[in-house]
Design an enzyme around this catalytic site. Structure first.
Site, short mmCIF file in Angstrom:
data_model
loop_
_atom_site.label_atom_id
_atom_site.label_comp_id
_atom_site.label_asym_id
_atom_site.label_seq_id
_atom_site.Cartn_x
_atom_site.Cartn_y
_atom_site.Cartn_z
N SER A 100 -0.44 7.61 -1.41
CA SER A 100 -0.17 7.11 -2.77
C SER A 100 -0.76 8.04 -3.83
O SER A 100 -0.39 9.29 -3.94
CB SER A 100 -0.21 5.88 -3.17
N ASP A 239 3.24 8.94 -9.67
CA ASP A 239 2.17 9.03 -8.65
C ASP A 239 2.86 9.85 -7.56
O ASP A 239 4.14 9.94 -7.63
CB ASP A 239 1.24 8.01 -8.56
N ASP A 241 3.64 9.23 -4.29
CA ASP A 241 4.74 8.54 -3.56
C ASP A 241 5.73 7.77 -4.70
O ASP A 241 6.84 7.27 -4.18
CB ASP A 241 4.17 7.63 -2.58
N ASP A 243 5.82 5.34 -6.58
CA ASP A 243 5.86 3.56 -6.77
C ASP A 243 5.25 3.40 -7.93
O ASP A 243 5.14 2.09 -8.04
CB ASP A 243 5.60 2.87 -5.41
#
Length: 456
Positions: A100, A239, A241, A243
């Site tokens: 992440s 960010d 990833d 999400d």
């Protein structure tokens, strides 16, 4: 949390257990074995742009194949895309290889059920139990096969565009999008470009090492300066990833997840009524709760983590929730935090109403909030029960009374205790937060806590 699973899957520093190729191999075998007993279909595997993603993808694929599970490889794709594609492919599960917002040295594994939800605790426990057993072996004709899905990005782009009404467009809107050199670099700019917006980009040249490096949702300063220099209407920071999302208004001011939740909920209320309520977390700003309450919109707090926000949404039959960090769950369209979808909804609202983001954000008056991270060794749960620490927390809470609140919680992803204090006086809450943080440090330094128990 289990032995390996934290609040958002498994995460750690690459090369250190459990983030090693050996563990990834065993994890793939355990996941394939556990899921093979419950459902059919392939396991979808996506990743962000970290250099270690190639290694973990190969090891995980080998373990899944050894368990007799077919694999569909998606390549670099945002976490919410994996959740969506897991549903549409009728897959047995989805796996995202990502840490992440963490730096490139870290990596991790996130999992989704066939419905696109985070794994329930019982399934995580079953996987952890299988990890403790020896790996088996299958005859060649029973091994799983792997294939690559070449049109995964196009499928997700169309999914994002469907989050706003058909035939809607964003022509005339100038945007700057920061993809953090992460998994959204090849999809999110296309979403907004295809809807007619004028798009400038930052963080779209991943090299395996620059993911989240001084850019993206955690570091929006570069985006803020670009928005001002370009005279853009909106800045979007994702960010690594994809999400979570943080926005920048046309005046260069940061707009966080709490404000985004308020904007979306209150705009729906204005358009004809908001259905149900909003789910935040223990960390959500008090200003959001007060703004929603003034509009007659119920608000409840879940544990930190979008999986717990989702659980609370489903428990109440509501559709909107999220975190101040930028995880926004629009359950009417997604099953996990989706930064692109959340940003698109705000951009569409701005375009449809002709209202700048600097005006929309005024609906939520945020209270000053101070967060201090105190490093600890191992689990922090016992630490928070120390009498000296509890006494200081009770004193601060009594002093703030109804004008603020205190929250202490162990991090689910790092060896930290997070000390949060918020209230209507910035200087007062900063001093209060430091008092509590110092009490924790003193308890650790003077031996008031059983460090061996903490390490266990």
């Amino acid at each position: 949390m289990g032995k390996y699973f934290g609040t958002d899957g498994i995460r750690g520093c690459t090369g250190e257990w459990p983030m090693t190729p050996e563990f990834a191999l065993r994890l793939g075998y355990a996941v394939g074995t556990v899921l093979g007993q419950q459902t059919s279909g392939p396991v979808l595997v996506g990743k962000d742009t970290r250099v270690s993603g190639y290694m973990f993808e190969s090891a995980l694929e080998a373990g899944l194949s050894a368990a007799g599970t077919d694999i569909a490889l998606l390549g670099p794709m945002p976490t919410p895309a994996i959740a969506y594609l897991t549903r549409t492919f009728r897959a047995a599960a989805g796996v995202v290889i990502s840490a992440s917002h963490n730096p490139y040295q870290d990596n991790g594994f996130k999992f989704f059920t066939p419905e696109g939800d985070k794994l329930p605790d019982a399934m995580e426990e079953a996987i952890e139990a299988r990890l403790e057993e020896p790996m088996g072996g299958l005859d060649s004709h029973r091994l799983g096969k792997a294939e690559r899905i070449p049109d995964a990005a196009g499928r997700y782009i169309e999914f994002c565009k469907s989050a706003i009404p058909a035939r809607s467009e964003l022509r005339g809107l100038r945007l700057v999008i920061d993809c953090a050199h992460g998994a959204t670099y090849n999809v999110t700019p296309q979403v907004f470009d295809e809807l007619g917006a004028e798009v400038d980009t930052i963080g779209v040249q991943p090299d395996g090492y620059n993911i989240n490096a001084d850019c993206g949702a955690l570091y929006p300063e570069q985006l803020r300066l670009r928005v001002l220099a370009a005279g853009a209407h909106l800045g979007i920071a994702l960010d690594g990833d994809g999400d979570r999302v943080i926005l920048v208004d046309e005046q260069g001011e940061i707009v966080d997840g709490d404000e985004i939740l308020g904007i979306l909920a209150l705009s729906e209320q204005t358009d004809g009524g908001f259905f149900g309520g909003v789910v935040g977390t223990q960390m959500s700003n008090l200003g959001l709760e007060l703004a929603l309450g003034a509009a007659g919109i119920p608000f409840v707090r879940a544990r930190v983590g979008d999986r717990y926000v989702l659980e609370e949404l489903r428990r109440n039959g509501w559709h909107l929730g999220g975190e101040g960090s930028g995880h926004i769950v629009c359950l009417s369209h997604t099953t996990t935090g989706d930064g692109t979808v959340a940003a698109l909804r705000v951009a569409h609202l701005m375009h449809r109403t002709g209202t700048p983001l600097s005006v929309l954000r005024q609906a939520v008056r945020k209270y000053p909030q101070v967060l201090i991270n105190v490093p600890v060794e191992g689990s922090a749960a016992q630490l928070l029960e120390t009498p000296a620490i509890k006494a200081v927390v009770e004193q601060v809470s009594a002093e703030l009374a109804r004008n603020g609140r205190v929250l202490l919680r162990p991090s689910g992803t790092e060896p930290l205790v997070r000390v949060m204090v918020e209230g209507d006086d910035a200087a007062r809450i900063e001093a209060a937060a430091e008092r509590i943080a110092e009490a924790i440090r003193q308890a650790l330094a003077t031996g008031q806590v059983d460090l061996q128990a903490l390490r266990r």
